[in-house]
Motif scaffolding. Structure first.
Motif, PDB file in Angstrom:
ATOM      1  N   TYR A  79       2.702  23.515  47.207  1.00  0.00           N
ATOM      2  CA  TYR A  79       2.589  23.884  45.832  1.00  0.00           C
ATOM      3  C   TYR A  79       1.080  24.750  45.612  1.00  0.00           C
ATOM      4  O   TYR A  79       0.277  24.725  46.220  1.00  0.00           O
ATOM      5  N   HIS A  80       1.275  25.426  44.222  1.00  0.00           N
ATOM      6  CA  HIS A  80      -0.075  26.297  44.041  1.00  0.00           C
ATOM      7  C   HIS A  80      -0.228  26.259  42.624  1.00  0.00           C
ATOM      8  O   HIS A  80       0.716  26.120  41.652  1.00  0.00           O
ATOM      9  N   TYR A  81      -1.442  26.584  42.020  1.00  0.00           N
ATOM     10  CA  TYR A  81      -1.758  26.684  40.699  1.00  0.00           C
ATOM     11  C   TYR A  81      -1.363  28.045  40.486  1.00  0.00           C
ATOM     12  O   TYR A  81      -1.717  29.135  41.135  1.00  0.00           O
ATOM     13  N   GLN A  82      -0.393  28.011  39.380  1.00  0.00           N
ATOM     14  CA  GLN A  82      -0.012  29.552  39.065  1.00  0.00           C
ATOM     15  C   GLN A  82      -0.505  29.887  37.642  1.00  0.00           C
ATOM     16  O   GLN A  82      -0.429  29.204  36.709  1.00  0.00           O
ATOM     17  N   ALA A 113       6.846  27.025  46.208  1.00  0.00           N
ATOM     18  CA  ALA A 113       6.571  28.178  46.818  1.00  0.00           C
ATOM     19  C   ALA A 113       7.485  29.472  46.087  1.00  0.00           C
ATOM     20  O   ALA A 113       6.941  30.450  46.000  1.00  0.00           O
ATOM     21  N   GLY A 128       7.819  29.733  43.139  1.00  0.00           N
ATOM     22  CA  GLY A 128       7.068  30.132  41.712  1.00  0.00           C
ATOM     23  C   GLY A 128       7.975  29.349  40.614  1.00  0.00           C
ATOM     24  O   GLY A 128       7.535  29.453  39.591  1.00  0.00           O
ATOM     25  N   THR A 145      -2.667  21.729  47.796  1.00  0.00           N
ATOM     26  CA  THR A 145      -1.787  22.960  47.600  1.00  0.00           C
ATOM     27  C   THR A 145      -1.311  23.385  49.093  1.00  0.00           C
ATOM     28  O   THR A 145      -1.521  24.501  49.524  1.00  0.00           O
TER      29      THR A 145
END
Lengths: 261, 261
Positions: free
Chosen positions: B254-257, B111, B113, B251
DNA sequence: CAGTGGTCTAGACCACTTC
DNA sequence: AAGTGGTCTAGACCACTGC
């Protein structure tokens, strides 16, 4: 002779920069210093988008360095998509109005991996306060006003993307539904053309989500259809955030396409 | 004197390249030709990962061009992450074993980044035929055999990613569960170290999906939880595909950045 | 200290665009 | 033909690394 006015202006830039010297510029390679000067001119909007900048030789003479040094500085700015070169005719300020940058910020491809033209419909354009996640991205507060745009993008006349776009009011005061509806081209082209704001880069956070109510309605999907959620912050010069965009993509027939290098 | 063997070898490269001339090389800028020669040496594995290549001056003398021309060729290869420079000590063949490339092919951030270290568990490693979508990506057929790996990645000991990896058998014949389990580092580091296969770039197709049964089980989620599906084809030199990977990402935290430039 | 990449120059010539 | 970016050279010197 046109360049004379350039020179006069750039001397100002030189002097103001000289005033701002905090020691960090001293010791930097020459081409870095020149990069900074050109960058400053671009950020201040001295040259408009699509305009030529002075030739490498003119810049070299003006800055009192060799052509190779100017060239190296420009190389970097070209790599950052801030300038583009045209062999035989000059170096130009990059613009989103060009064909080639049409899909630079829209990574949506069809099953064959090809990009398609979209049909866009503006659903909303209003001035209002924003949720915390939005105003915090701008380092602004809960009482600050934004331009809020809702846009539906269709491919082959099938709705695929619903976007909520937030822009700080001071910069985009005169933006309205009529202007948005009549504009043919990308939104960043519009920002550049009417608001002298050039998008330089963007940061995206991508997740899989369930659609919100508005997305369900406009994408004509069931509440249990997974959608791709993209939260984007777009920046202009000097890392200044000027747009936050939350988009929901229906990835049935299309997908987000990315190259890792 | 080490360089003498390099020279001898490179003369061979020069001659074979000369045999292969189809006219397209003639007229190309010198630095492009030199880029090609270095690229050929890299693709043939003449220099191993992490090894120094000859100095710019040595290469310049060998190819009978100036240092600046060699430098420009190397610049491009560095930009492609095929070489890396170390000021004062030399130019090296890039490797996935370095700290800096740990997250080059893993765009998963928390979260805040930030990228986190993962705990990996190999669930499966077998030789078998592959579904059409896999073998077609390699331009192979339904009867070709692949190495099939299933891997679970956890962050803070919570399972987040389940991957199905497919590799063409001829290249990865001796890959087995024991080797995978004992390897500390990224998978591309392993491929490089044990199979002389360096990943150069990858292409990803990202969609939102409902999880398949295996994902449901290992990520410990309900069947209605949206997951991020990433279909990747990874390439080595000469645009040769050597890995297909289908991953499902939870997700939630977490996330795809992604950075758009 | 020797060797490496990194910067910079001055000048030449080429390839392309524009008028 | 003139002006632009693109390539290439030879040579100088600097900054950094490692012995």
């Amino acid at each position: 002779m046109l360049f004379l006015t350039h020179c006069a202006y750039m001397i100002i830039i030189m002097e103001t920069e000289h005033d701002n010297l905090d020691g960090s510029e001293i010791g930097l390679p020459l081409y870095e210093q020149i990069k900074q000067r050109i960058l400053t001119a671009l950020a201040q909007g001295y040259w408009r988008s699509g305009e030529v900048i002075p030739s490498e030789n003119d810049l070299a003479e003006f800055y009192q360095v060799s052509q190779g040094t100017v060239r190296k500085a420009i190389d970097d700015l070209v790599a950052q998509h801030l300038l583009i070169r045209r062999h035989g005719s000059g170096t130009f300020v990059a613009t989103h109005l060009e064909e080639q940058s049409k899909y630079r910020f829209l990574h949506l491809a069809n099953a064959q991996g090809k990009f398609e033209d979209s049909q866009n419909r503006i659903l909303l354009c209003s001035h209002q306060k924003a949720p915390a996640i939005i105003y915090q991205s701008f380092d602004l507060g809960p009482n600050d006003i934004f331009v809020h745009i809702r846009r539906l993008m269709s491919f082959k006349n099938r709705p695929v993307v619903l976007e909520e776009i937030w822009l700080p009011l001071p910069l985009f005061d005169s933006l309205n539904l009529e202007l948005l509806a009549s504009w043919k081209g990308t939104m960043y082209g519009l920002f550049e053309n009417h608001f002298a704001t050039h998008m330089v880069r963007a940061h995206e956070k991508i997740t899989a989500e369930l659609p919100n109510e508005i997305t369900i309605e406009y994408l004509e999907i069931s509440p249990s259809t997974p959608i791709l959620n993209i939260f984007r912050i777009a920046y202009t010069y000097n890392n200044r955030p000027v747009e936050v965009r939350q988009a929901q993509y229906l990835t049935m027939d299309y997908h987000y396409q990315n190259e890792l290098n």
